[in-house]
Write a protein that holds these residues in place. Structure first.
Motif, PDB file in Angstrom:
ATOM      1  N   GLY A 223       0.818  -1.207   0.000  1.00 18.81           N
ATOM      2  CA  GLY A 223       0.000   0.000   0.000  1.00 18.81           C
ATOM      3  C   GLY A 223       0.849   1.252   0.000  1.00 18.81           C
ATOM      4  O   GLY A 223       2.038   1.212   0.337  1.00 18.81           O
ATOM      5  N   PRO A 224       0.295   2.415  -0.394  1.00 18.65           N
ATOM      6  CA  PRO A 224       1.043   3.679  -0.392  1.00 18.65           C
ATOM      7  C   PRO A 224       1.545   4.038   1.000  1.00 18.65           C
ATOM      8  O   PRO A 224       0.906   3.718   2.003  1.00 18.65           O
ATOM      9  CB  PRO A 224       0.005   4.694  -0.888  1.00 18.65           C
ATOM     10  CG  PRO A 224      -1.001   3.889  -1.623  1.00 18.65           C
ATOM     11  CD  PRO A 224      -1.078   2.576  -0.921  1.00 18.65           C
ATOM     12  N   TRP A 225       2.656   4.764   1.016  1.00 15.88           N
ATOM     13  CA  TRP A 225       3.313   5.024   2.294  1.00 15.88           C
ATOM     14  C   TRP A 225       4.194   6.256   2.166  1.00 15.88           C
ATOM     15  O   TRP A 225       4.904   6.423   1.164  1.00 15.88           O
ATOM     16  CB  TRP A 225       4.143   3.797   2.664  1.00 15.88           C
ATOM     17  CG  TRP A 225       4.850   3.850   3.971  1.00 15.88           C
ATOM     18  CD1 TRP A 225       4.443   4.458   5.104  1.00 15.88           C
ATOM     19  CD2 TRP A 225       6.104   3.242   4.259  1.00 15.88           C
ATOM     20  NE1 TRP A 225       5.355   4.281   6.108  1.00 15.88           N
ATOM     21  CE2 TRP A 225       6.395   3.525   5.616  1.00 15.88           C
ATOM     22  CE3 TRP A 225       7.004   2.473   3.535  1.00 15.88           C
ATOM     23  CZ2 TRP A 225       7.548   3.088   6.239  1.00 15.88           C
ATOM     24  CZ3 TRP A 225       8.155   2.029   4.151  1.00 15.88           C
ATOM     25  CH2 TRP A 225       8.418   2.328   5.492  1.00 15.88           C
ATOM     26  N   ILE A 226       4.193   7.137   3.149  1.00 15.78           N
ATOM     27  CA  ILE A 226       5.114   8.264   3.222  1.00 15.78           C
ATOM     28  C   ILE A 226       5.918   8.134   4.500  1.00 15.78           C
ATOM     29  O   ILE A 226       5.375   7.796   5.555  1.00 15.78           O
ATOM     30  CB  ILE A 226       4.359   9.618   3.167  1.00 15.78           C
ATOM     31  CG1 ILE A 226       5.355  10.789   3.152  1.00 15.78           C
ATOM     32  CG2 ILE A 226       3.378   9.769   4.325  1.00 15.78           C
ATOM     33  CD1 ILE A 226       4.725  12.140   2.858  1.00 15.78           C
ATOM     34  N   ALA A 227       7.222   8.358   4.425  1.00 12.98           N
ATOM     35  CA  ALA A 227       8.084   8.140   5.582  1.00 12.98           C
ATOM     36  C   ALA A 227       9.223   9.143   5.571  1.00 12.98           C
ATOM     37  O   ALA A 227       9.605   9.679   4.525  1.00 12.98           O
ATOM     38  CB  ALA A 227       8.631   6.710   5.582  1.00 12.98           C
ATOM     39  N   GLY A 228       9.781   9.371   6.772  1.00 15.00           N
ATOM     40  CA  GLY A 228      10.914  10.267   6.914  1.00 15.00           C
ATOM     41  C   GLY A 228      10.473  11.667   7.279  1.00 15.00           C
ATOM     42  O   GLY A 228       9.379  12.098   6.936  1.00 15.00           O
TER      43      GLY A 228
END
Length: 439
Positions: free
Chosen positions: A152-157
Motif C-alpha cells: 500500500g502507499p506510504w510516506i516516511a521520513g
C-alpha cells in the motif's frame, strides 16, 4: 547531571503526560460527539509535548537545583540506600530502553529490506506529485518511488521524506487522491509526531501509554487527512469515490514503521472514518479563536500539573533523604594552618540560607590521603554540618557550631567532594578553607 536526577525528570514527565492525555481524551470525546473534530488533533499534539516538556525544560536550566529548593539532587548519592536503589532502577530502566531501541532498529531493518526494491516512479507520477506539492505550498521536495511487493502507499521520513507506491498501474484520479493524501500527512506534521512518539517509547518504555500514543496519532492523522480530502478545497471527486480509493489501495498486511504514515485502514476504523465524514458539518466547527482559548486552557492545566508533580516529587525526595542520610562522626582535629608541599588549598565564601546545602566540585582522592576542612561563620553559634562525599555515595561528616575544623582520612580511591550545610534557620556567611593532597 546525575542519572538519579534524570530518573526523577522521566517520572515527572510520565505523570504530567498521563494527566494531560487523560484531559485530552475527556475533551476529545465531548468535541467528537458534537461533530467538532478539527481541534482534537491540536490537543493531542499538546498532550504529547507534555511527555517531553519537563525534561527539556530542566535540560535548558542545566540541572534540577531550581526545582528542589533546599536540597540538591546530588543528595541522593549521599544516602547509600537511595544510591543503591537508584542504581538498581537505572539498570532496570536502561535494560528496557535498550530492548525498545533494539526493536526499533529491527523494525527499521525490515523496512529497509522491503524498500530495497524501490526505484524512481514514472515521470507522469513525479510530475503530478510535484504539481500537488506546489499547490499545497510545501517547500521541501518529496521524491516518489515505486516498490515491488509493497502492499500500500506510504510516506516516511522527516528530514528525507519520501513517498512509496506499490508498483502497479493507476488511474489519474486515484493517483491524485493517493498522492495528495500522503502529502497532507507531511503538511500537517504527522511524521514529526510519530518521531516524538518513538522517542517517548524509548525513554518511557514502562509507561502503559507508550504504545497507545502512536495509535492515536495514526487515527487522528488519518481523520484530518479525510477532512482535507472531503471538505477542503473543491475536488473532482466526492466522498464516496475518495473512500473507494482508500479501500482499493489499503495494504493487505501491516508494515511496521515508527516514522511513517500509510494509507491503511481496518474494517472498524474505516466504518468509523466514513461515519465521521458523513455526519461532519463544517458550520458546527469551533471558531479559531475558541480553539485557541481551548488549547490555552489545556496548556495552563498541564503547566499546573507539571508544577504539582514537581512539588510532590520534591517533598518525597527531601523526606527520603532526611530519613536515609547517614552521618558518621569521628574524632576532632584542629587544622594547624601550615602549608606543605604537595597540598592544594581552596577557599570559598558561601552564603547559605536556613537548611541550604552546597557542594564543591569533584576531585580525585587516593586512599590514605587527607582532606582538612575549616569553617568560619560570620556569627557565633552558627550551626553547620560538613563532610566528605565518597565515590560510592556514602556521606562522612560532622556537625559543629561557630569556628570548627575537621580532617577526613580518605578510605577509597575515586572522585570525592566536600559539602557544607547550614543546620540553622537564619542565613549564614561562611568562609570555607579546604586543604587536600595534590595526588
Amino acid at each position: 547531571m546525575r542519572w538519579t536526577s534524570m530518573g526523577i525528570l522521566i517520572l515527572i514527565s510520565s505523570m504530567v503526560g498521563s494527566v494531560s492525555f487523560g484531559l485530552w481524551k475527556f475533551g476529545s470525546r465531548i468535541l467528537e460527539r458534537q461533530g467538532r473534530i478539527r481541534g482534537i488533533r491540536a490537543g493531542l499534539t499538546v498532550a504529547l509535548l507534555f511527555f517531553v516538556f519537563p525534561i527539556l525544560l530542566c535540560f535548558r536550566q542545566g540541572g534540577l537545583a531550581g526545582l528542589y529548593g533546599e536540597r540538591s539532587p546530588l543528595s541522593f548519592w549521599k544516602s547509600p540506600s537511595l544510591a543503591l536503589a537508584a542504581g538498581f532502577f537505572f539498570i532496570l530502566w536502561a535494560g528496557g530502553a535498550l530492548l525498545a531501541l533494539a526493536r526499533y532498529w529491527r523494525e527499521k531493518r525490515m523496512v529497509r529490506c522491503l524498500l530495497g526494491w524501490r526505484k524512481p516512479a514514472e515521470e507522469e507520477i513525479r510530475k503530478m506529485a510535484e504539481s500537488l506539492r506546489k499547490r499545497l505550498h510545501i517547500r521541501r521536495k518529496i521524491p516518489v518511488y515505486t516498490v515491488r511487493g509493497l502492499s500500500g502507499p506510504w510516506i516516511a521520513g522527516v528530514w528525507r521524506c519520501r513517498i512509496f507506491l506499490p508498483e502497479k498501474r493507476y488511474k489519474e484520479e486515484e493517483l491524485q487522491i493517493i498522492l495528495e493524501h500522503e502529502l497532507w500527512h507531511y503538511k500537517q506534521g504527522d511524521l514529526l509526531l510519530k518521531i516524538v512518539c518513538t522517542w517517548i517509547s524509548w525513554i518511557q518504555w514502562f509507561h502503559p501509554l507508550a504504545k497507545r500514543l502512536p495509535e492515536e496519532v495514526d487515527k487522528w492523522g488519518e481523520i484530518h487527512c479525510d477532512l482535507q480530502m472531503c471538505y477542503g478545497q473543491k475536488r473532482s471527486w466526492n466522498r464516496k469515490q475518495y473512500f473507494q480509493v482508500v479501500i482499493d489501495h489499503a495494504p493487505e498486511e501491516e508494515v511496521v514503521s515508527s516514522s511513517g504514515m500509510r494509507l491503511k485502514t481496518g474494517r472498524e476504523e474505516l466504518e468509523e472514518r466514513m461515519k465521521k465524514m458523513k455526519e461532519y458539518r463544517p458550520e458546527k466547527e469551533l471558531a479559531r479563536f475558541t480553539v485557541f482559548l481551548f488549547l490555552l486552557c489545556f496548556l495552563c492545566t498541564g503547566a499546573v500539573t507539571c508544577l504539582a508533580a514537581t512539588k510532590g516529587a520534591t517533598a518525597l525526595y527531601n523526606l527520603a533523604c532526611e530519613t536515609s542520610e547517614k552521618l558518621v562522626g569521628e574524632g576532632h582535629l584542629t587544622l594547624s594552618g601550615k602549608k606543605r608541599n604537595g597540598e592544594i588549598v581552596e577557599t570559598y565564601l558561601w552564603t547559605l540560607t536556613g537548611g541550604q546545602e552546597k557542594q564543591t566540585g569533584t576531585f580525585y582522592g587516593s586512599a590514605g590521603s587527607q582532606v582538612a576542612v575549616l569553617l568560619s561563620p560570620d556569627s557565633e553559634g552558627g550551626a553547620t554540618g560538613f563532610g566528605l562525599e565518597e565515590p560510592d555515595g556514602a556521606l562522612r561528616g560532622v556537625m559543629g557550631e561557630g569556628i570548627c575544623s575537621y580532617t577526613f582520612l580518605i578510605q577509597k580511591d575515586g572522585a570525592h567532594r566536600v559539602y557544607v550545610r547550614n543546620e540553622g534557620n537564619s542565613p549564614l556567611d561562611l568562609w570555607i578553607t579546604i586543604v587536600r593532597s595534590a595526588f
